[in-house]
Design a protein around this motif. Sequence first.
Motif, PDB file in Angstrom:
ATOM      1  N   ASP A  61       9.125   2.606  -8.759  1.00 30.10           N
ATOM      2  CA  ASP A  61       8.367   2.632  -7.499  1.00 30.10           C
ATOM      3  C   ASP A  61       7.088   1.800  -7.579  1.00 30.10           C
ATOM      4  O   ASP A  61       6.750   1.076  -6.648  1.00 30.10           O
ATOM      5  N   VAL A  62       6.374   1.906  -8.704  1.00 32.04           N
ATOM      6  CA  VAL A  62       5.126   1.150  -8.863  1.00 32.04           C
ATOM      7  C   VAL A  62       5.429  -0.348  -8.945  1.00 32.04           C
ATOM      8  O   VAL A  62       4.743  -1.175  -8.324  1.00 32.04           O
ATOM      9  N   ALA A  65       6.257  -1.812  -5.467  1.00 34.89           N
ATOM     10  CA  ALA A  65       5.041  -2.071  -4.677  1.00 34.89           C
ATOM     11  C   ALA A  65       4.280  -3.275  -5.230  1.00 34.89           C
ATOM     12  O   ALA A  65       3.780  -4.112  -4.470  1.00 34.89           O
ATOM     13  N   MET A  84      -3.335  -2.730  -8.021  1.00 36.66           N
ATOM     14  CA  MET A  84      -1.897  -2.568  -8.266  1.00 36.66           C
ATOM     15  C   MET A  84      -1.482  -3.159  -9.607  1.00 36.66           C
ATOM     16  O   MET A  84      -0.629  -2.593 -10.300  1.00 36.66           O
TER      17      MET A  84
ATOM     18  N   LYS C  68      11.418   2.085   7.965  1.00 40.43           N
ATOM     19  CA  LYS C  68      10.632   0.861   8.154  1.00 40.43           C
ATOM     20  C   LYS C  68      11.265  -0.039   9.224  1.00 40.43           C
ATOM     21  O   LYS C  68      10.585  -0.534  10.122  1.00 40.43           O
TER      22      LYS C  68
ATOM     23  N   ALA D  60       1.137  -0.377   3.395  1.00 45.82           N
ATOM     24  CA  ALA D  60       2.433   0.296   3.552  1.00 45.82           C
ATOM     25  C   ALA D  60       3.159   0.376   2.210  1.00 45.82           C
ATOM     26  O   ALA D  60       3.730   1.420   1.856  1.00 45.82           O
ATOM     27  N   ASP D  61       3.129  -0.722   1.443  1.00 48.41           N
ATOM     28  CA  ASP D  61       3.835  -0.737   0.156  1.00 48.41           C
ATOM     29  C   ASP D  61       3.180   0.195  -0.867  1.00 48.41           C
ATOM     30  O   ASP D  61       3.869   0.901  -1.607  1.00 48.41           O
ATOM     31  N   VAL D  62       1.845   0.184  -0.914  1.00 49.21           N
ATOM     32  CA  VAL D  62       1.136   1.040  -1.873  1.00 49.21           C
ATOM     33  C   VAL D  62       1.329   2.518  -1.496  1.00 49.21           C
ATOM     34  O   VAL D  62       1.582   3.360  -2.375  1.00 49.21           O
ATOM     35  N   THR D  64       3.878   3.820   0.133  1.00 49.46           N
ATOM     36  CA  THR D  64       5.270   4.188  -0.150  1.00 49.46           C
ATOM     37  C   THR D  64       5.429   4.565  -1.619  1.00 49.46           C
ATOM     38  O   THR D  64       6.072   5.574  -1.952  1.00 49.46           O
ATOM     39  N   ALA D  65       4.852   3.766  -2.512  1.00 47.53           N
ATOM     40  CA  ALA D  65       4.926   4.084  -3.945  1.00 47.53           C
ATOM     41  C   ALA D  65       4.155   5.367  -4.255  1.00 47.53           C
ATOM     42  O   ALA D  65       4.620   6.201  -5.041  1.00 47.53           O
TER      43      ALA D  65
END
Lengths: 128, 128, 128, 128
Positions: A61-62, A65, A84, C68, D60-62, D64-65
Amino acid sequence: MSIHDMIASHPDVAGNLNDALATAVRHSMFCAVICTSCADACSSEDMDMRQCIRTCMDCADVCTATMKVAARRTGSNEAVLRAMLTACIETCEICAAECARHDHDHCRRCAEMCRECAEDCRKALATI
Amino acid sequence: MSIHDMIASHPDVAGNLNDALATAVRHSMFCAVICTSCADACSSEDMDMRQCIRTCMDCADVCTATMKVAARRTGSNEAVLRAMLTACIETCEICAAECARHDHDHCRRCAEMCRECAEDCRKALATI
Amino acid sequence: MSIHDMIASHPDVAGNLNDALATAVRHSMFCAVICTSCADACSSEDMDMRQCIRTCMDCADVCTATMKVAARRTGSNEAVLRAMLTACIETCEICAAECARHDHDHCRRCAEMCRECAEDCRKALATI
Amino acid sequence: MSIHDMIASHPDVAGNLNDALATAVRHSMFCAVICTSCADACSSEDMDMRQCIRTCMDCADVCTATMKVAARRTGSNEAVLRAMLTACIETCEICAAECARHDHDHCRRCAEMCRECAEDCRKALATI
């Protein structure tokens, strides 16, 4: 398909590619899939692999992203990119250490991928 | 790092790798990043690229899900795999057609990647 | 925070909200988290839950992509939306059936969520 | 569907729920969808919204993770959880500040959601 050439074709990059960052995108992309596969393979092993499933799923998951945030070049979002990459380095090192404890071929491959991804993210972080 | 070797090391695969499916994983993985990059590059262009941003963002999300579902080999989930490969083929073909309408280098690369991904997902679908 | 109000504020929606589709976004969003949690809880159970881990992880990924794609209103991408709602219905029904086979409280909750998500996606699909 | 009740049903949680962390899961989940919607709505506005599209897509991506990592309770992965909550706080605050610069209803809603998510992640971080 080259991730580097793709990012270099962004109108604001215009040949001025951050090579280390493109490499971090490429390897967080691979690491997302390798960790997804390792979590899945671990859940099929007969021994207790719950901690390894956990660290691999988190790492997938990380990395997912990270690959998306690090691929963007529109405007600027450097603090987020740094946060990140930092999270990805830590996550990959923890996942590599957990996978290195197990004798499965998929864990050995996953540990290697995670170490490489952490190293590439560290090199990219130094450029920002 | 080889996606094929990684999936082949799953305990239930044991050397009996579906090569076409592993190729679909590899290319939906690349397509997820290329479409993320193209949506981002499109948002930096001066002309109206809103439809292309839309199709690229949708394609990135569908490819991300496809690469994860298609990477798993534990137990069996063939109906879901078929549904996602089908969705991915349609999404990639629509994204390729939209990108092919634009003269940007990133759109040309993205269209090429999407066509390749659609073709690989179609070949994988035929094996399940 | 209301998903419905948010989507209604899109400049191209302008008060003309597809209510069923916004509900599908809301519930695929919840289902993505519930399935992530169920896969994780299943991996901590002492009995063999590997098939349930598989279907829950796949369902989390498909629901994440669905929420999404279904949240976007820029331009038009109806064929992709239909393909993802279709994939999400199938995935949720399979996950619900697998979770319903187990006596854990988290599986009971997950099965309920998956059935509700499938039903909402079916209603949304009928409107497009 | 209650995220709190779902996480409380994990066999290793057994009624010993971290309430603040469950709230962070719930709000990073909402924030992932709201930011996806805002990035999409921004791309339909006639003015130049490219920086806002960028910060919303990254957020959104951060988120989601974060929602996925923070939902898990198997074994332990606290350093990763801390790194993602930290990244999520920073990302949400930057996105809130960018959205607050614009007069669109969707940006106002997104800024509000991002501020709430940052605050919840900060409270959760204090508990770990």
